[in-house]
Motif scaffolding. Structure first.
Motif, mmCIF file in Angstrom:
data_model
loop_
_atom_site.group_PDB
_atom_site.id
_atom_site.type_symbol
_atom_site.label_atom_id
_atom_site.label_comp_id
_atom_site.label_asym_id
_atom_site.label_seq_id
_atom_site.Cartn_x
_atom_site.Cartn_y
_atom_site.Cartn_z
ATOM 1 N N LYS A 176 8.668 -51.860 19.456
ATOM 2 C CA LYS A 176 7.848 -51.162 20.448
ATOM 3 C C LYS A 176 7.808 -49.696 20.016
ATOM 4 O O LYS A 176 8.843 -49.032 19.964
ATOM 5 N N ILE A 177 6.622 -49.221 19.689
ATOM 6 C CA ILE A 177 6.431 -47.855 19.208
ATOM 7 C C ILE A 177 5.881 -47.008 20.356
ATOM 8 O O ILE A 177 4.808 -47.309 20.883
ATOM 9 N N PRO A 178 6.593 -45.940 20.749
ATOM 10 C CA PRO A 178 6.046 -45.087 21.809
ATOM 11 C C PRO A 178 4.877 -44.256 21.282
ATOM 12 O O PRO A 178 4.808 -43.949 20.094
ATOM 13 N N ALA A 179 3.953 -43.897 22.159
ATOM 14 C CA ALA A 179 2.831 -43.046 21.770
ATOM 15 C C ALA A 179 3.359 -41.675 21.379
ATOM 16 O O ALA A 179 4.185 -41.086 22.073
ATOM 17 N N ARG A 180 2.889 -41.188 20.244
ATOM 18 C CA ARG A 180 3.199 -39.846 19.773
ATOM 19 C C ARG A 180 1.890 -39.222 19.308
ATOM 20 O O ARG A 180 1.615 -39.157 18.110
ATOM 21 N N PRO A 181 1.046 -38.788 20.253
ATOM 22 C CA PRO A 181 -0.278 -38.277 19.884
ATOM 23 C C PRO A 181 -0.181 -37.047 18.981
ATOM 24 O O PRO A 181 0.396 -36.040 19.365
ATOM 25 N N TYR A 182 -0.721 -37.175 17.792
ATOM 26 C CA TYR A 182 -0.669 -36.069 16.836
ATOM 27 C C TYR A 182 -2.053 -35.511 16.508
ATOM 28 O O TYR A 182 -2.176 -34.384 16.072
ATOM 29 N N MET A 183 -3.117 -36.271 16.733
ATOM 30 C CA MET A 183 -4.480 -35.806 16.444
ATOM 31 C C MET A 183 -5.000 -34.998 17.633
ATOM 32 O O MET A 183 -5.948 -35.384 18.308
ATOM 33 N N LEU A 184 -4.322 -33.883 17.912
ATOM 34 C CA LEU A 184 -4.647 -33.047 19.055
ATOM 35 C C LEU A 184 -4.819 -31.602 18.617
ATOM 36 O O LEU A 184 -4.061 -31.111 17.789
ATOM 37 N N LEU A 185 -5.777 -30.942 19.224
ATOM 38 C CA LEU A 185 -5.884 -29.489 19.090
ATOM 39 C C LEU A 185 -5.259 -28.876 20.326
ATOM 40 O O LEU A 185 -5.290 -29.456 21.411
ATOM 41 N N GLN A 186 -4.699 -27.707 20.173
ATOM 42 C CA GLN A 186 -4.064 -27.001 21.277
ATOM 43 C C GLN A 186 -5.085 -26.104 21.970
ATOM 44 O O GLN A 186 -6.129 -25.773 21.408
ATOM 45 N N ASP A 187 -4.769 -25.699 23.195
ATOM 46 C CA ASP A 187 -5.666 -24.813 23.941
ATOM 47 C C ASP A 187 -5.965 -23.541 23.163
ATOM 48 O O ASP A 187 -7.101 -23.066 23.144
ATOM 49 N N GLU A 188 -4.955 -23.004 22.488
ATOM 50 C CA GLU A 188 -5.184 -21.783 21.711
ATOM 51 C C GLU A 188 -6.128 -22.037 20.530
ATOM 52 O O GLU A 188 -6.878 -21.144 20.126
ATOM 53 N N ASP A 189 -6.119 -23.265 19.992
ATOM 54 C CA ASP A 189 -7.056 -23.611 18.912
ATOM 55 C C ASP A 189 -8.494 -23.574 19.423
ATOM 56 O O ASP A 189 -9.391 -23.091 18.729
ATOM 57 N N ILE A 190 -8.701 -24.089 20.626
ATOM 58 C CA ILE A 190 -10.044 -24.106 21.218
ATOM 59 C C ILE A 190 -10.555 -22.676 21.369
ATOM 60 O O ILE A 190 -11.713 -22.377 21.048
ATOM 61 N N LYS A 191 -9.690 -21.768 21.820
ATOM 62 C CA LYS A 191 -10.082 -20.363 21.963
ATOM 63 C C LYS A 191 -10.434 -19.742 20.615
ATOM 64 O O LYS A 191 -11.414 -19.003 20.495
ATOM 65 N N VAL A 192 -9.652 -20.047 19.588
ATOM 66 C CA VAL A 192 -9.932 -19.518 18.254
ATOM 67 C C VAL A 192 -11.254 -20.082 17.730
ATOM 68 O O VAL A 192 -12.064 -19.355 17.144
ATOM 69 N N ILE A 193 -11.510 -21.362 17.959
ATOM 70 C CA ILE A 193 -12.768 -21.976 17.521
ATOM 71 C C ILE A 193 -13.958 -21.320 18.215
ATOM 72 O O ILE A 193 -14.963 -21.002 17.562
ATOM 73 N N GLU A 194 -13.833 -21.098 19.508
ATOM 74 C CA GLU A 194 -14.910 -20.407 20.230
ATOM 75 C C GLU A 194 -15.173 -19.037 19.620
ATOM 76 O O GLU A 194 -16.324 -18.652 19.381
ATOM 77 N N ASN A 195 -14.112 -18.305 19.328
ATOM 78 C CA ASN A 195 -14.238 -16.978 18.739
ATOM 79 C C ASN A 195 -14.867 -17.049 17.347
ATOM 80 O O ASN A 195 -15.708 -16.212 16.989
ATOM 81 N N MET A 196 -14.475 -18.047 16.557
ATOM 82 C CA MET A 196 -15.059 -18.226 15.220
ATOM 83 C C MET A 196 -16.568 -18.456 15.319
ATOM 84 O O MET A 196 -17.345 -17.889 14.535
ATOM 85 N N MET A 197 -16.964 -19.289 16.282
ATOM 86 C CA MET A 197 -18.386 -19.577 16.452
ATOM 87 C C MET A 197 -19.151 -18.325 16.889
ATOM 88 O O MET A 197 -20.233 -18.042 16.372
ATOM 89 N N ILE A 198 -18.578 -17.565 17.817
ATOM 90 C CA ILE A 198 -19.234 -16.334 18.274
ATOM 91 C C ILE A 198 -19.369 -15.349 17.118
ATOM 92 O O ILE A 198 -20.442 -14.764 16.907
ATOM 93 N N GLN A 199 -18.297 -15.173 16.351
ATOM 94 C CA GLN A 199 -18.348 -14.258 15.202
ATOM 95 C C GLN A 199 -19.394 -14.710 14.185
ATOM 96 O O GLN A 199 -20.100 -13.895 13.598
ATOM 97 N N HIS A 200 -19.516 -16.009 13.991
ATOM 98 C CA HIS A 200 -20.499 -16.547 13.051
ATOM 99 C C HIS A 200 -21.923 -16.265 13.540
ATOM 100 O O HIS A 200 -22.799 -15.919 12.745
ATOM 101 N N ILE A 201 -22.139 -16.407 14.846
ATOM 102 C CA ILE A 201 -23.455 -16.120 15.420
ATOM 103 C C ILE A 201 -23.791 -14.647 15.233
ATOM 104 O O ILE A 201 -24.879 -14.294 14.756
ATOM 105 N N VAL A 202 -22.843 -13.774 15.602
ATOM 106 C CA VAL A 202 -23.088 -12.335 15.506
ATOM 107 C C VAL A 202 -23.376 -11.917 14.069
ATOM 108 O O VAL A 202 -24.290 -11.144 13.800
ATOM 109 N N LYS A 203 -22.626 -12.470 13.146
ATOM 110 C CA LYS A 203 -22.769 -12.111 11.725
ATOM 111 C C LYS A 203 -24.110 -12.595 11.160
ATOM 112 O O LYS A 203 -24.678 -11.966 10.277
ATOM 113 N N ASN A 204 -24.627 -13.719 11.671
ATOM 114 C CA ASN A 204 -25.795 -14.347 11.059
ATOM 115 C C ASN A 204 -27.081 -14.262 11.898
ATOM 116 O O ASN A 204 -28.033 -14.972 11.621
ATOM 117 N N THR A 205 -27.091 -13.433 12.911
ATOM 118 C CA THR A 205 -28.326 -13.289 13.688
ATOM 119 C C THR A 205 -28.806 -11.861 13.681
ATOM 120 O O THR A 205 -28.157 -10.965 13.279
#
Length: 169
Positions: free
Chosen positions: A140-169
């Motif tokens: 019996k193998i307990p669940a060990r979810p590893y394919m997860l992004l953290q809340d701080e990753d989501i914030k960094v991704i949002e910032n990366m996308m915003i910076q990309h928009i600003v740089k390329n528009t």
């Protein structure tokens, strides 16, 4: 046959940013590659610390080594920017055990035969035993979810996308 994990990020948070990028015909491949790289690093960090945001159930392995073993599963986490440049996919390697380690479950009963020596040798109830094969009842193998992004990753991704928009528009 390989078992792949289809992990979905709740991307509705990014809808407005994606719409702006599409409206301005911003080339997405560079930012998607950066997002993929960030995701892979974050998922590998999940292994190194033994689970995030919650620690995984422990095993008999030394502290901090749960789910690492040879490290093959962790090392083979990778990303691919979709050919049309509209998305990025984060993938595991081809290990058969990738999904059961993430989701948990019961392995089937099976026979274990010797491979590298003439017999299986181990200690059972304090006494050494030798067998040519053993009948394993499954694990019996307990669940060990590893394919997860953290809340701080989501914030960094949002910032990366915003910076990309600003740089390329």
């Amino acid at each position: 046959m390989a078992s792949f994990i289809n992990a979905t990020i709740d991307d509705h948070k990014f809808d407005a940013l994606i719409e702006v990028m599409n409206d301005h015909a911003v080339h997405l491949k560079p930012v998607l590659a950066a997002i993929g790289n960030l995701a892979v690093k974050s998922i590998r960090q999940n292994f190194r610390v033994g689970g995030r945001p919650n620690r995984w159930p422990e095993t008999e392995k030394p502290k901090g080594k749960t789910m690492i073993g040879t490290g093959a599963l962790m090392r083979q986490i990778h990303y691919k920017v979709d050919d049309d440049g509209a998305g990025v996919t984060i993938m595991t390697g081809k290990q058969k055990y990738a999904a059961i380690l993430h989701f948990g479950g019961q392995t089937p009963a099976h026979e274990i035969w010797y491979k590298n020596k003439r017999a299986l040798s181990f200690t059972w109830k304090g006494s050494p035993v030798i067998y040519g094969k053993v009948n394993h009842t499954g694990s019996k193998i307990p669940a060990r979810p590893y394919m997860l992004l953290q809340d701080e990753d989501i914030k960094v991704i949002e910032n990366m996308m915003i910076q990309h928009i600003v740089k390329n528009t």
